[in-house]
Design a protein around this motif. Structure first.
Motif, short mmCIF file in Angstrom:
data_model
loop_
_atom_site.label_atom_id
_atom_site.label_comp_id
_atom_site.label_asym_id
_atom_site.label_seq_id
_atom_site.Cartn_x
_atom_site.Cartn_y
_atom_site.Cartn_z
N GLU A 209 0.83 -1.20 0.00
CA GLU A 209 0.00 0.00 0.00
C GLU A 209 0.86 1.25 0.00
N VAL A 210 1.90 1.26 0.82
CA VAL A 210 2.78 2.44 0.90
C VAL A 210 3.42 2.71 -0.46
N VAL A 211 3.97 1.67 -1.08
CA VAL A 211 4.67 1.85 -2.35
C VAL A 211 3.69 2.25 -3.45
N LEU A 212 2.53 1.61 -3.51
CA LEU A 212 1.58 1.97 -4.56
C LEU A 212 0.96 3.35 -4.33
N ARG A 213 0.73 3.72 -3.09
CA ARG A 213 0.23 5.08 -2.80
C ARG A 213 1.28 6.12 -3.18
N ALA A 214 2.53 5.85 -2.86
CA ALA A 214 3.60 6.77 -3.24
C ALA A 214 3.72 6.86 -4.76
N TRP A 215 3.59 5.70 -5.43
CA TRP A 215 3.68 5.72 -6.89
C TRP A 215 2.52 6.52 -7.48
N ALA A 216 1.32 6.30 -7.01
CA ALA A 216 0.17 7.04 -7.51
C ALA A 216 0.33 8.54 -7.27
N THR A 217 0.85 8.90 -6.11
CA THR A 217 1.09 10.31 -5.79
C THR A 217 2.12 10.91 -6.71
N ALA B 232 13.22 -6.26 1.33
CA ALA B 232 13.62 -5.10 0.53
C ALA B 232 12.42 -4.18 0.30
N LEU B 233 11.26 -4.78 0.04
CA LEU B 233 10.05 -3.97 -0.16
C LEU B 233 9.69 -3.24 1.12
N ALA B 234 9.76 -3.93 2.24
CA ALA B 234 9.44 -3.29 3.52
C ALA B 234 10.40 -2.15 3.82
N ALA B 235 11.69 -2.34 3.52
CA ALA B 235 12.69 -1.30 3.77
C ALA B 235 12.44 -0.09 2.87
N PHE B 236 12.09 -0.34 1.60
CA PHE B 236 11.81 0.76 0.68
C PHE B 236 10.57 1.52 1.12
N ALA B 237 9.54 0.79 1.54
CA ALA B 237 8.32 1.44 2.03
C ALA B 237 8.64 2.32 3.23
N ALA B 238 9.49 1.84 4.13
CA ALA B 238 9.88 2.63 5.30
C ALA B 238 10.61 3.90 4.87
N GLU B 239 11.46 3.82 3.87
CA GLU B 239 12.15 5.01 3.36
C GLU B 239 11.14 6.02 2.82
N VAL C 39 7.99 6.36 3.70
CA VAL C 39 7.27 6.93 4.85
C VAL C 39 8.13 7.98 5.54
N ASN C 40 9.44 7.77 5.56
CA ASN C 40 10.36 8.69 6.23
C ASN C 40 10.82 9.84 5.34
N GLY C 41 10.19 10.00 4.17
CA GLY C 41 10.43 11.20 3.37
C GLY C 41 11.25 11.02 2.11
N LEU C 42 11.57 9.80 1.70
CA LEU C 42 12.35 9.59 0.49
C LEU C 42 11.70 10.30 -0.70
N HIS C 43 12.47 11.10 -1.42
CA HIS C 43 12.02 11.84 -2.60
C HIS C 43 10.92 12.86 -2.29
N GLY C 44 10.55 13.03 -1.02
CA GLY C 44 9.52 14.00 -0.65
C GLY C 44 8.14 13.68 -1.21
N ILE C 45 7.87 12.40 -1.46
CA ILE C 45 6.60 12.02 -2.09
C ILE C 45 5.46 11.99 -1.08
N LEU C 46 5.67 11.30 0.02
CA LEU C 46 4.63 11.16 1.03
C LEU C 46 4.82 12.21 2.11
N ALA C 47 3.74 12.86 2.48
CA ALA C 47 3.81 13.86 3.54
C ALA C 47 4.17 13.15 4.84
N PRO C 48 5.09 13.73 5.61
CA PRO C 48 5.41 13.11 6.90
C PRO C 48 4.19 13.10 7.81
N ALA C 49 4.13 12.11 8.65
CA ALA C 49 3.01 12.04 9.59
C ALA C 49 2.99 13.27 10.48
N ALA C 50 1.81 13.81 10.71
CA ALA C 50 1.68 14.98 11.59
C ALA C 50 2.03 14.58 13.02
#
Length: 200
Positions: free
Chosen positions: A48-56, A158-165, A167-178
């Motif tokens: 979900e994290v990777v696909l949401r980031a990709w869609a974004t 590897a997928l879990a590690a990439f998803a964590a990256e 979530v932690n702001g890699l490429h500035g795609i996903l907004a950090p958690a408030a």
């Protein structure tokens, strides 16, 4: 039961267990009209994290995902049924973008958009596969590009590690958690009843 057999298959083409809706969640994308993305439901967890980031990323950099025909969205994810018996949509690990614009089997995407998709795939390090790379092109289609489990039977590390990256702001795609709002007890009343942080 969250996992199932679909059309005689327990696994989808990309090596993920077939699942039902209970194993999935809906994707929401900042800046998109999510009324028309209602069918973008994918497998919970790192997928979900990777696909949401990709869609974004796609929405921001390739083209909007708000396209629709006659008030019906054409951006899709998990499905209970499919014309392809081992479809990755049946495992909740695939998304279709602007499907009306990119008919299955046709190569119609402009070169500049193709270049942007390829740029995005590099950023996503092979974790997103594009259906345009199949012999029968599927330019609307994007899916998780790795199997669900490692060779030792553990969830794909590897997928879990990439998803964590991500979530932690890699490429500035996903907004950090408030940050969590401080508890009321951490505030005191100042002038005019305004709440201000308590000084320690």
């Amino acid at each position: 039961m969250s996992f199932r057999t679909a059309y005689g298959n327990a696994w989808s083409e990309n090596g993920w267990r077939m699942c039902d809706r209970n194993e999935c969640e809906r994707i929401y994308i900042d800046g998109a009209n999510n009324d028309y993305l209602a069918a973008m439901i994918v497998r919970s967890g790192p997928a979900e994290v990777v696909l949401r980031a990709w869609a974004t990323w796609y929405h921001r950099n390739v083209e909007p995902l708000d396209r629709y025909q006659s008030g019906v969205g054409d951006d899709w994810g998990w499905s209970a049924t499919n014309d392809v018996a081992n479809s990755n949509h049946l495992s909740g690990t695939a998304l279709d973008f602007n499907a009306v614009q990119y008919p299955w089997g046709a190569r119609v995407m402009p070169r500049d958009r193709i270049a942007k998709v390829r740029e995005g795939q590099k950023l996503f390090r092979g974790f997103v596969f594009w259906g345009a790379d199949w012999a029968r092109a599927d330019e609307m289609h994007y899916q998780i590009g790795v199997r669900e489990f490692d060779a030792d039977g553990q969830p794909n590390r590897a997928l879990a590690a990439f998803a964590a990256e991500l979530v932690n702001g890699l490429h500035g795609i996903l907004a950090p958690a408030a940050p969590a709002a401080p508890e009321y007890d951490d505030y005191v009343r100042a002038g005019f009843g305004q709440l201000v942080p308590r000084r320690s």
